[in-house]
Design a protein around this motif. Structure first.
Motif: not given
Length: 115
Positions: A6-19, A105-110
């Protein structure tokens, strides 16, 4: 480990897409660059939205709320220029984390706060 889905996949998508966004912006030139950047944004947002849409029942946990609030306040103060951490700036610049990806990241935190 269950919370990683629930936390790792959205964070992983964010980091990979940013890179990926940063690599394309840095190393590809010409007219195709703008098209690729738009495609990366659209695909990243679509995958991010899909990763947040889970139909399973979750239990309320306080640590998610605390993490979401702390990260949100930290990012807000960082963007406002209330403090400056040189190593953090270097890491964020390496991954290409700018306004668009900080918004993710704001969307994920919300999402974590409401979840």
């Amino acid at each position: 480990m269950r919370d990683f889905r629930y936390i790792g996949y959205p964070l992983f998508i964010t980091l990979v897409s940013a890179l990926l966004y940063q690599l394309v912006a840095t190393y590809i030139t010409g007219s195709i660059r703008d098209t690729l950047l738009i495609l990366i944004r659209v695909i990243a947002l679509f995958l991010f939205g899909m990763s947040l849409n889970k139909s399973t029942r979750r239990h309320m946990s306080v640590w998610k709320i605390v993490v979401a609030v702390v990260v949100t306040i930290f990012l807000l103060l960082y963007e406002l220029g209330a403090f400056y951490l040189p190593y953090l700036s270097t890491v964020l610049a390496f991954f290409g984390v700018g306004g668009f990806f900080i918004c993710m990241l704001y969307i994920l935190c919300g999402y974590l706060f409401v979840d």
